[in-house]
Design a protein around this motif. Structure first.
Motif, short mmCIF file in Angstrom:
data_model
loop_
_atom_site.label_atom_id
_atom_site.label_comp_id
_atom_site.label_asym_id
_atom_site.label_seq_id
_atom_site.Cartn_x
_atom_site.Cartn_y
_atom_site.Cartn_z
N THR A 59 0.85 -1.06 -0.11
CA THR A 59 0.06 0.03 -0.06
C THR A 59 0.97 1.17 -0.14
O THR A 59 0.85 2.00 -1.10
CB THR A 59 -0.79 -0.01 1.20
N ASN A 60 1.85 1.35 1.12
CA ASN A 60 2.75 2.38 1.17
C ASN A 60 3.79 1.80 1.91
O ASN A 60 3.65 0.79 2.49
CB ASN A 60 2.13 3.73 1.61
N LYS A 63 3.09 1.48 5.91
CA LYS A 63 2.23 0.22 6.07
C LYS A 63 2.82 -0.95 5.83
O LYS A 63 2.80 -2.18 6.65
CB LYS A 63 0.91 0.47 5.35
N ARG A 147 2.21 7.26 7.91
CA ARG A 147 2.22 8.41 6.73
C ARG A 147 2.61 8.15 5.23
O ARG A 147 3.21 7.07 5.25
CB ARG A 147 3.61 9.33 7.12
N TRP A 148 2.17 8.60 4.56
CA TRP A 148 2.31 8.30 3.28
C TRP A 148 3.50 8.78 2.55
O TRP A 148 4.09 8.10 1.65
CB TRP A 148 1.12 8.75 2.08
N GLU A 151 8.08 9.24 6.13
CA GLU A 151 8.10 8.36 7.36
C GLU A 151 9.24 8.25 8.07
O GLU A 151 10.38 8.17 7.39
CB GLU A 151 7.39 6.91 7.20
N ARG A 188 2.27 10.50 -4.27
CA ARG A 188 1.86 10.02 -2.89
C ARG A 188 2.18 11.38 -1.75
O ARG A 188 1.35 11.54 -0.74
CB ARG A 188 2.99 9.07 -2.46
N ASP A 192 -0.40 12.89 0.82
CA ASP A 192 -0.29 13.22 2.15
C ASP A 192 -0.49 14.74 2.45
O ASP A 192 -1.32 15.01 3.78
CB ASP A 192 1.13 12.96 2.32
N ASN A 195 -4.34 14.85 2.82
CA ASN A 195 -4.73 14.23 4.20
C ASN A 195 -4.39 15.22 5.23
O ASN A 195 -5.21 15.33 6.19
CB ASN A 195 -3.98 12.78 4.10
N ARG A 203 -3.24 9.66 10.56
CA ARG A 203 -1.86 10.08 10.08
C ARG A 203 -1.10 10.45 11.38
O ARG A 203 -1.84 11.34 12.13
CB ARG A 203 -2.00 11.17 9.01
N LEU A 301 -3.75 4.55 -6.19
CA LEU A 301 -2.98 4.08 -5.01
C LEU A 301 -4.15 3.60 -4.16
O LEU A 301 -5.36 3.70 -4.45
CB LEU A 301 -2.62 5.42 -4.21
N ILE A 303 -5.84 3.90 -1.49
CA ILE A 303 -6.51 4.67 -0.40
C ILE A 303 -7.53 4.35 0.05
O ILE A 303 -8.63 4.16 -0.47
CB ILE A 303 -6.50 5.99 -0.98
#
Length: 316
Positions: A59-60, A63, A147-148, A151, A188, A192, A195, A203, A301, A303
């Motif tokens: 996913t990213n 994650k 976080r997307w 991180e 991405r 972010d 978001n 987040r 993505l 999401i």
């Protein structure tokens, strides 16, 4: 003796993986390669070097890495985060082997000093020289921020120390790969930022200074509280000029010019442009599920609004 597990996330990393695995072969008790559907020889190379290969849908980065922490059968005392295109040099490997068993209990994390090699040249200026990153921590006392983009590892329950040995980010792919990757990064990062404004996904909003470094915390504060509030057509140009002239990026030569233009101007401009584009696609939406669904449709993505239907309120 302290034991060390290394986690490497991969997708088509046959160009780099053997080099990364050789760098940690003498210090790692366990190596986990978490792959997201490679179609090259990545998994075969990992197996040849004794790594345990685990597959999981991507996913990213955050994650995927947290999934690895939660699901890999890690038994070692310490865990290292390593990217496939990074290199643990011999002096750092020796420092880890020598010092890790002797750290007092209150030390729960270790920062490493990473240099950047671009087009076979070490980038020393433009604010892109040595980055201090938390990359080793005691098992059970670290997690990665949800976080997307941007991180960092976060540790709790103690203090951190910094090792000084050689640690390098040296990607061997060509400029087409570099621009393709940063094009995906720009998408991405735009998601972010949206978001951050609309809150349609969970987040982590703050970085623990103790957990990583003052360097990372200061950069994030400036980026989110200052840079992202300036119109991108001015901020991207201003950022490049600041890096290239005030921070002496021009001293990095021709390779540095290419890097600072692409990463310091083109990429930042692209993030801003995509942010404008995606903002228009969700204009008027306030429901978190609807925003997440539309952004997933526009970007490709994975999401998802990870909580019930909520009204998203715009924040400054």
């Amino acid at each position: 003796m302290a034991s060390l597990a290394v986690i490497i996330l991969t997708f088509n990393e046959e160009l780099h993986l053997a080099r990364a695995l050789k760098g940690v072969a003498g210090i790692a008790n366990e190596i986990f390669v978490v792959d997201s559907g490679s179609t090259d020889h990545t998994k075969e190379i990992a197996t040849q070097y004794g790594a345990k290969v685990v597959e999981h849908v991507f996913t990213n980065y955050a994650k995927q890495f947290q999934w690895a922490l939660d699901n890999c059968p890690i038994t070692s005392d310490w865990i290292m985060r390593l990217d496939a295109d990074e290199i643990i040099e011999a002096d750092l490997a020796a420092e880890i082997s020598r010092n890790l068993p002797n750290l007092p209990n209150e030390v729960v994390g270790i920062n490493l000093k990473r240099k950047l090699v671009f087009m076979n040249r070490t980038i020393n200026y433009g604010g892109r020289g040595i980055l201090v990153l938390l990359r080793i921590w005691r098992r059970g006392q670290g997690h990665i921020e949800d976080r997307w983009m941007d991180e960092h590892m976060v540790v709790q329950g103690g203090t951190t120390v910094t090792f000084n040995g050689g640690f390098a980010d040296h990607n061997l792919n060509n400029l087409s790969f570099f621009t393709d990757k940063h094009n995906r990064y720009a998408t991405r990062e735009a998601v972010d930022v949206l978001n951050q404004r609309f809150g349609f996904m969970p987040r982590e909003e703050s970085l623990s200074v103790e957990a990583s470094s003052y360097q990372a915390a200061i950069k994030r504060f400036i980026k989110e509280k200052v840079y992202n509030r300036i119109p991108f057509e001015f901020s991207a140009a201003g950022y490049f000029l600041y890096r290239y002239f005030f921070l002496l990026g021009f001293l990095d030569g021709k390779e540095g010019l290419i890097y600072h233009v692409l990463q310091g101007f083109w990429y930042r401009f692209l993030v801003g442009a995509k942010l404008v584009e995606l903002t228009l696609t969700i204009e008027g939406m306030r429901d978190s599920q609807a925003i997440a669904k539309e952004l997933a449709k526009q970007t490709g993505l994975r999401i998802e609004a990870n909580f019930p239907r909520l009204t998203a309120s715009k924040s400054s």
